[in-house]
Write a protein that holds these residues in place. Structure first.
Motif, mmCIF file in Angstrom:
data_model
loop_
_atom_site.group_PDB
_atom_site.id
_atom_site.type_symbol
_atom_site.label_atom_id
_atom_site.label_comp_id
_atom_site.label_asym_id
_atom_site.label_seq_id
_atom_site.Cartn_x
_atom_site.Cartn_y
_atom_site.Cartn_z
ATOM 1 N N THR A 238 5.055 -31.608 -12.112
ATOM 2 C CA THR A 238 3.546 -30.111 -12.243
ATOM 3 C C THR A 238 4.427 -29.227 -13.165
ATOM 4 O O THR A 238 6.409 -29.197 -13.267
ATOM 5 C CB THR A 238 3.718 -29.219 -10.834
ATOM 6 O OG1 THR A 238 2.705 -28.793 -11.417
ATOM 7 C CG2 THR A 238 4.428 -29.448 -10.399
ATOM 8 N N ASN A 239 4.029 -28.081 -13.953
ATOM 9 C CA ASN A 239 4.678 -26.643 -13.739
ATOM 10 C C ASN A 239 4.626 -25.905 -13.412
ATOM 11 O O ASN A 239 5.533 -24.548 -13.535
ATOM 12 C CB ASN A 239 3.366 -26.305 -15.400
ATOM 13 C CG ASN A 239 3.394 -27.192 -16.262
ATOM 14 O OD1 ASN A 239 4.440 -27.588 -17.040
ATOM 15 N ND2 ASN A 239 2.257 -26.900 -16.703
ATOM 16 N N LYS A 240 4.650 -25.988 -11.731
ATOM 17 C CA LYS A 240 4.588 -25.293 -10.948
ATOM 18 C C LYS A 240 5.936 -25.120 -10.139
ATOM 19 O O LYS A 240 6.321 -25.519 -8.581
ATOM 20 C CB LYS A 240 3.940 -24.854 -10.068
ATOM 21 C CG LYS A 240 2.458 -24.662 -10.715
ATOM 22 C CD LYS A 240 1.408 -24.023 -9.625
ATOM 23 C CE LYS A 240 -0.266 -24.390 -10.471
ATOM 24 N NZ LYS A 240 -1.381 -23.373 -9.472
ATOM 25 N N GLN A 241 7.371 -26.189 -10.425
ATOM 26 C CA GLN A 241 8.418 -26.654 -9.887
ATOM 27 C C GLN A 241 9.338 -25.222 -9.118
ATOM 28 O O GLN A 241 9.606 -25.157 -7.928
ATOM 29 C CB GLN A 241 9.605 -27.075 -11.113
ATOM 30 C CG GLN A 241 9.041 -27.983 -12.046
ATOM 31 C CD GLN A 241 8.943 -29.210 -11.497
ATOM 32 O OE1 GLN A 241 9.963 -30.106 -10.284
ATOM 33 N NE2 GLN A 241 7.839 -29.958 -11.624
ATOM 34 N N SER A 242 9.270 -24.127 -9.584
ATOM 35 C CA SER A 242 9.657 -22.882 -9.236
ATOM 36 C C SER A 242 8.725 -22.806 -7.750
ATOM 37 O O SER A 242 9.437 -22.064 -7.223
ATOM 38 C CB SER A 242 9.761 -22.009 -9.973
ATOM 39 O OG SER A 242 10.591 -21.780 -10.939
ATOM 40 N N LEU A 243 7.868 -22.349 -8.208
ATOM 41 C CA LEU A 243 7.015 -22.419 -6.310
ATOM 42 C C LEU A 243 7.261 -23.345 -5.824
ATOM 43 O O LEU A 243 7.496 -23.022 -4.470
ATOM 44 C CB LEU A 243 5.399 -22.270 -7.137
ATOM 45 C CG LEU A 243 4.464 -22.339 -6.262
ATOM 46 C CD1 LEU A 243 4.361 -21.401 -5.597
ATOM 47 C CD2 LEU A 243 2.286 -22.585 -6.316
ATOM 48 N N LEU A 244 6.990 -24.639 -6.070
ATOM 49 C CA LEU A 244 7.358 -26.049 -5.395
ATOM 50 C C LEU A 244 8.867 -25.187 -4.097
ATOM 51 O O LEU A 244 8.840 -25.951 -3.539
ATOM 52 C CB LEU A 244 7.053 -27.121 -5.890
ATOM 53 C CG LEU A 244 5.562 -27.213 -6.465
ATOM 54 C CD1 LEU A 244 5.306 -28.900 -6.882
ATOM 55 C CD2 LEU A 244 4.407 -27.425 -4.820
#
Length: 325
Positions: A35-41
Motif C-alpha cells: 500500500t502507499n500508506k506505509q507511514s500511516l500503518l
C-alpha cells in the motif's frame, strides 16, 4: 537451544547444496502490506505495540508487587501478559522495520526463528487460557476445596507445563520445514514467516510436514478449546443451580474477562487458519492474522483491568503510593 537449532538447520540444508546449488534460496522476501500508506500503518502499529507493551507490563508489575493479587487467577494473568509481550515482540518490530525499508529480505534461519517463536508463544497462550478456565471451574464448582486444589505450587506446575509444551511442540516441524530446499521462489506474501506461505515454496515432498502441521494445529487450537468448553459447560450447570438472579450474575461475572479473551483469541485464530483460498489470495489472510497477533494482545490488558474491581483498586493503591508518599 536456538544455537543448536541453527547449527542443525545449517547442516540439514547442507545436504541439498550439491543437488541444486544454483537455484537454492538463501533468504526470503516478506512482501508485507502493499500500500502507499506505509507511514500511516507504521504509526498505527507503533502505537498499538507501545500500548500493548505498557499495558501488559503494568499487569505484570501490579500482580507482582501487590500482595492482594496473589491468587491463582492473577498468577495465570501475569503469565499471560508475559506471553503477550514476547508474542507481539516476535512479529511487530520486524513489520515496523519493513514499513521503513525497501529491502525486506530475511534469512532462512531468521525466518525459522520467527516461526518457531510464533508457534511456541501461541501454544503457550492457548494452554494458559485453558488452565485459567480450569481455575474458574474449580472456584465456582468446588469453592470449599478451591484453596486445597489450586495451591500456588500446583499453579506453577500448570504454568510450567504451558511453557514447556509450547517450547517443545514446534521444534521438530521448524527444523524439518526450514531444512527443506526452497528453489521455486523466495517471496512470502505476508508480513511474517507464516508456515502456510512458506511450505509452497519448497521443491521437495512436504506431505510429512503437512501432516505434522495438522497434528500441531489440533493440539494447539481445537484441543484446548474443547477443554475450555467442557469447563464452562460445568460452570454454567453450577451457575444455573443458584436460585438468586443476582447470585448468578455475580458468580458468572468472574468469568467474563476470560470468556472475552478466549473468544477473541481462538475465534480469530480459527478463522485465520480455516480461511478460504479466495480470502487468502485477496490479502484477507494478513488482515485476519493481525487480529490475534496485534489486536488481542492490545485488548487483553483493557479486558482484564476494566472489568476487574480488585485490579482497579490495586492500580489506585499503586498510584496513591507513587504520588502521595
Amino acid at each position: 537451544m536456538l544455537c543448536y537449532v541453527t547449527v542443525f538447520l545449517q547442516a540439514w540444508r547442507g545436504q541439498y547444496t550439491t543437488w541444486k546449488n544454483d537455484t537454492l534460496a538463501t533468504e526470503f522476501i516478506l512482501l508485507g502490506f502493499l500500500t502507499n500508506k506505509q507511514s500511516l500503518l507504521f504509526g498505527i502499529f507503533l502505537f498499538s505495540y507501545i500500548f500493548t507493551f505498557i499495558g501488559n507490563l503494568t499487569i505484570i508489575l501490579i500482580v507482582t508487587v501487590d500482595p492482594v493479587l496473589q491468587s491463582p487467577m492473577y498468577l495465570f494473568l501475569r503469565s499471560l501478559s508475559i506471553t503477550e509481550i514476547f508474542y507481539v515482540s516476535n512479529t511487530v518490530p520486524r513489520m515496523l522495520r519493513d514499513f521503513l525499508h525497501q529491502n525486506k529480505a530475511i534469512s532462512i534461519i531468521g525466518c525459522a526463528t520467527q516461526f518457531y517463536f510464533f508457534c511456541f508463544l501461541g501454544a503457550t497462550e492457548c494452554f494458559t487460557l485453558t488452565f485459567m478456565a480450569y481455575d474458574r471451574y474449580v472456584a465456582i464448582c468446588h469453592p470449599l476445596h478451591y484453596m486445597n486444589i489450586m495451591t500456588k505450587t500446583r499453579c506453577l506446575y500448570m504454568l510450567l507445563v504451558s511453557w514447556m509444551v509450547g517450547l517443545v511442540l514446534p521444534l521438530g516441524n521448524s527444523i524439518d520445514v526450514f531444512g527443506l530446499p526452497f528453489c521455486k521462489s523466495n517471496i512470502i506474501d505476508h508480513f511474517f514467516c507464516e508456515i502456510l506461505q512458506v511450505m509452497p515454496l519448497a521443491c521437495a515432498d512436504t506431505h510429512i510436514n503437512e501432516l505434522y502441521i495438522v497434528v500441531h494445529t489440533f493440539v494447539v487450537i481445537p484441543l484446548p478449546f474443547i477443554l475450555i468448553f467442557v469447563s464452562y459447560v460445568r460452570i454454567l450447570r453450577a451457575v444455573l443451580k443458584i436460585h438468586s438472579t443476582t447470585g448468578r450474575k455475580r458468580t458468572f461475572s468472574t468469568c467474563g474477562s476470560h470468556l472475552i479473551s478466549v473468544s477473541l483469541f481462538f475465534g480469530s485464530a480459527t478463522i485465520t487458519y480455516l480461511r478460504t483460498k479466495a480470502i487468502n489470495s485477496s490479502g484477507g489472510g494478513k488482515v485476519l492474522s493481525l487480529m490475534f497477533l496485534v489486536l488481542v494482545p492490545m485488548l487483553n490488558p483493557l479486558i482484564y483491568s476494566l472489568r476487574n474491581t480488585a485490579f482497579k483498586n490495586s492500580i489506585k493503591r499503586l498510584f496513591t503510593r507513587l504520588f502521595f508518599l
